[in-house]
Design a protein around this motif. Structure first.
Motif, PDB file in Angstrom:
ATOM      1  N   GLU A 130     -22.032  44.009  35.633  1.00 42.42           N
ATOM      2  CA  GLU A 130     -23.214  44.841  35.408  1.00 42.42           C
ATOM      3  C   GLU A 130     -23.020  46.242  35.977  1.00 42.42           C
ATOM      4  O   GLU A 130     -23.457  47.230  35.373  1.00 42.42           O
ATOM      5  CB  GLU A 130     -24.441  44.154  36.006  1.00 42.42           C
ATOM      6  CG  GLU A 130     -24.824  42.886  35.233  1.00 42.42           C
ATOM      7  CD  GLU A 130     -25.969  42.119  35.856  1.00 42.42           C
ATOM      8  OE1 GLU A 130     -26.314  42.408  37.033  1.00 42.42           O
ATOM      9  OE2 GLU A 130     -26.526  41.224  35.178  1.00 42.42           O
ATOM     10  N   ALA A 131     -22.335  46.332  37.121  1.00 41.91           N
ATOM     11  CA  ALA A 131     -22.062  47.650  37.699  1.00 41.91           C
ATOM     12  C   ALA A 131     -21.138  48.456  36.799  1.00 41.91           C
ATOM     13  O   ALA A 131     -21.334  49.660  36.592  1.00 41.91           O
ATOM     14  CB  ALA A 131     -21.460  47.495  39.093  1.00 41.91           C
ATOM     15  N   GLN A 132     -20.121  47.785  36.246  1.00 43.13           N
ATOM     16  CA  GLN A 132     -19.198  48.465  35.345  1.00 43.13           C
ATOM     17  C   GLN A 132     -19.903  48.889  34.064  1.00 43.13           C
ATOM     18  O   GLN A 132     -19.647  49.973  33.514  1.00 43.13           O
ATOM     19  CB  GLN A 132     -18.020  47.562  35.030  1.00 43.13           C
ATOM     20  CG  GLN A 132     -16.985  48.159  34.077  1.00 43.13           C
ATOM     21  CD  GLN A 132     -16.293  49.378  34.640  1.00 43.13           C
ATOM     22  OE1 GLN A 132     -16.140  49.500  35.857  1.00 43.13           O
ATOM     23  NE2 GLN A 132     -15.861  50.277  33.768  1.00 43.13           N
ATOM     24  N   ALA A 133     -20.811  48.044  33.573  1.00 37.32           N
ATOM     25  CA  ALA A 133     -21.570  48.388  32.371  1.00 37.32           C
ATOM     26  C   ALA A 133     -22.443  49.616  32.611  1.00 37.32           C
ATOM     27  O   ALA A 133     -22.599  50.465  31.724  1.00 37.32           O
ATOM     28  CB  ALA A 133     -22.420  47.197  31.934  1.00 37.32           C
ATOM     29  N   ASP A 134     -23.012  49.718  33.814  1.00 36.55           N
ATOM     30  CA  ASP A 134     -23.808  50.908  34.153  1.00 36.55           C
ATOM     31  C   ASP A 134     -22.938  52.161  34.113  1.00 36.55           C
ATOM     32  O   ASP A 134     -23.349  53.198  33.590  1.00 36.55           O
ATOM     33  CB  ASP A 134     -24.426  50.750  35.536  1.00 36.55           C
ATOM     34  CG  ASP A 134     -25.579  49.754  35.554  1.00 36.55           C
ATOM     35  OD1 ASP A 134     -26.102  49.427  34.462  1.00 36.55           O
ATOM     36  OD2 ASP A 134     -25.947  49.292  36.649  1.00 36.55           O
ATOM     37  N   VAL A 135     -21.741  52.057  34.673  1.00 37.77           N
ATOM     38  CA  VAL A 135     -20.820  53.190  34.663  1.00 37.77           C
ATOM     39  C   VAL A 135     -20.476  53.591  33.229  1.00 37.77           C
ATOM     40  O   VAL A 135     -20.374  54.779  32.895  1.00 37.77           O
ATOM     41  CB  VAL A 135     -19.536  52.846  35.443  1.00 37.77           C
ATOM     42  CG1 VAL A 135     -18.463  53.915  35.238  1.00 37.77           C
ATOM     43  CG2 VAL A 135     -19.837  52.679  36.930  1.00 37.77           C
ATOM     44  N   ALA A 149     -22.350  53.105  30.694  1.00 44.07           N
ATOM     45  CA  ALA A 149     -23.584  53.323  29.937  1.00 44.07           C
ATOM     46  C   ALA A 149     -23.668  52.369  28.751  1.00 44.07           C
ATOM     47  O   ALA A 149     -23.917  52.755  27.615  1.00 44.07           O
ATOM     48  CB  ALA A 149     -23.691  54.773  29.474  1.00 44.07           C
ATOM     49  N   LYS A 150     -23.476  51.086  29.041  1.00 40.13           N
ATOM     50  CA  LYS A 150     -23.405  50.075  27.999  1.00 40.13           C
ATOM     51  C   LYS A 150     -24.282  48.886  28.359  1.00 40.13           C
ATOM     52  O   LYS A 150     -24.340  48.465  29.522  1.00 40.13           O
ATOM     53  CB  LYS A 150     -21.936  49.631  27.846  1.00 40.13           C
ATOM     54  CG  LYS A 150     -21.670  48.642  26.740  1.00 40.13           C
ATOM     55  CD  LYS A 150     -20.169  48.405  26.609  1.00 40.13           C
ATOM     56  CE  LYS A 150     -19.848  47.468  25.467  1.00 40.13           C
ATOM     57  NZ  LYS A 150     -18.387  47.259  25.325  1.00 40.13           N
ATOM     58  N   GLU A 151     -24.984  48.349  27.362  1.00 40.65           N
ATOM     59  CA  GLU A 151     -25.779  47.141  27.562  1.00 40.65           C
ATOM     60  C   GLU A 151     -24.896  45.915  27.338  1.00 40.65           C
ATOM     61  O   GLU A 151     -24.180  45.843  26.330  1.00 40.65           O
ATOM     62  CB  GLU A 151     -26.945  47.107  26.571  1.00 40.65           C
ATOM     63  CG  GLU A 151     -28.002  48.172  26.810  1.00 40.65           C
ATOM     64  CD  GLU A 151     -28.857  47.874  28.024  1.00 40.65           C
ATOM     65  OE1 GLU A 151     -29.004  46.683  28.373  1.00 40.65           O
ATOM     66  OE2 GLU A 151     -29.372  48.838  28.624  1.00 40.65           O
ATOM     67  N   GLN A 170     -22.280  40.664  39.069  1.00 38.19           N
ATOM     68  CA  GLN A 170     -22.647  41.965  39.643  1.00 38.19           C
ATOM     69  C   GLN A 170     -21.599  43.030  39.315  1.00 38.19           C
ATOM     70  O   GLN A 170     -21.947  44.179  39.003  1.00 38.19           O
ATOM     71  CB  GLN A 170     -22.835  41.828  41.154  1.00 38.19           C
ATOM     72  CG  GLN A 170     -24.053  41.000  41.541  1.00 38.19           C
ATOM     73  CD  GLN A 170     -24.034  40.559  42.989  1.00 38.19           C
ATOM     74  OE1 GLN A 170     -23.248  41.060  43.799  1.00 38.19           O
ATOM     75  NE2 GLN A 170     -24.893  39.607  43.335  1.00 38.19           N
TER      76      GLN A 170
END
Length: 220
Positions: free
Chosen positions: A131-136, A138-140, A128
Motif C-alpha cells: 500500500e505504501a508503494q502504491a501511494d508512491v 499514485a496507484k489504486e 503495508q
C-alpha cells in the motif's frame, strides 16, 4: 582491490543455502557473511507484532556488520523488514529489505495483488509495504492475503516437498483472481522450481533474486 562484503541477517536457517547458491550466480566475487537470529522471529511470533526491541536487536547486527567492514546489509526476514526503517538513519552503510524490489515490481505489474505467506506475522507487513508503494506510484490496488498453513513447520522440519506442494496449490488457486502474486517470504522462493512458467496464470514474484539484483546494482 578488496572484495565487496555483504552481510545477510536471517531468522530461519534454510535461507543460508538459498542465498549461498543464488549469490554465487548473481554476486560472483562478493564475500557473504551470515547472521542467523532465530530467537528474533520467535519473539515476534510470541507477541504477535513487532516491538521497539526488535529494531534495537537488528541495529546491533548492523553495527557488527559495519565493524567487519561490510559494504551493505540485507535483511532477509519479511516479518522484521519494517524495522529496517528504524535502523537506516543510524547506519553508516546501506541496509536493505528483502522484499523492497519485489514490492515495487508487484505494484508496477498489476492492481489485484495476491500475497501468499507461510508465517502469519508476514502478512500485514507485506500489505503495508504494497500500500505504501502504491501511494508512491499514485496507484489504486487491491490486496488479498492468504496464509498457507502447515507449510512452514514442514519446511523447518526438513519436509520441503510438503511445503512446496502446499504453497503451489494455494498459489494456483489464488492466481485465478489476481494480476500478480507475491511470495511474501524468501523461504518460499523454492516453490517456483515446482511451478513451471507454463503453469503460471499470472506472474509469481519472489524476493531473493530481485533483492540480490538490487544489491548487485548497489555494489557495482
Amino acid at each position: 582491490m578488496d572484495a565487496k562484503r555483504l552481510v545477510l541477517v536471517h531468522t530461519v536457517s534454510p535461507l543460508l543455502d538459498v542465498f549461498n547458491k543464488l549469490s554465487a550466480e548473481l554476486l560472483p566475487g562478493v564475500q557473504l557473511m551470515h547472521v542467523l537470529d532465530e530467537p528474533l522471529l520467535e519473539r515476534v511470533r510470541q507477541r504477535g507484532q513487532l516491538a521497539p526491541e526488535d529494531s534495537g536487536r537488528l541495529l546491533t547486527h548492523v553495527a557488527v556488520a559495519e565493524s567487519t567492514g561490510a559494504d551493505a546489509v540485507l535483511v532477509t526476514c519479511s516479518t522484521v523488514s519494517p524495522c529496517v526503517d528504524d535502523v537506516r538513519p543510524e547506519a553508516s552503510i546501506p541496509v536493505m529489505k528483502i522484499d523492497e524490489a519485489m514490492i515495487a515490481e508487484a505494484v508496477a505489474r498489476g492492481t489485484k495483488i495476491g500475497v501468499l505467506a507461510t508465517n502469519v506475522t508476514t502478512l500485514e507487513p507485506t500489505r503495508q509495504l504494497l500500500e505504501a508503494q502504491a501511494d508512491v506510484a499514485a496507484k489504486e490496488i487491491e490486496v488479498e492475503l492468504v496464509l498457507v498453513e502447515n507449510a512452514l513447520p514442514a519446511l523447518l522440519s526438513g519436509d520441503g516437498t510438503t511445503h512446496d506442494n502446499l504453497v503451489k496449490k494455494a498459489a494456483l488457486e489464488l492466481a485465478n483472481r489476481m494480476d500478480v502474486l507475491v511470495l511474501a517470504q524468501a523461504t518460499m522462493a523454492r516453490v517456483l522450481d515446482v511451478i513451471p512458467e507454463a503453469e503460471r496464470p499470472v506472474p509469481i514474484l519472489s524476493s531473493p533474486h530481485l533483492a540480490l539484483e538490487r544489491v548487485r546494482e548497489l555494489l557495482d
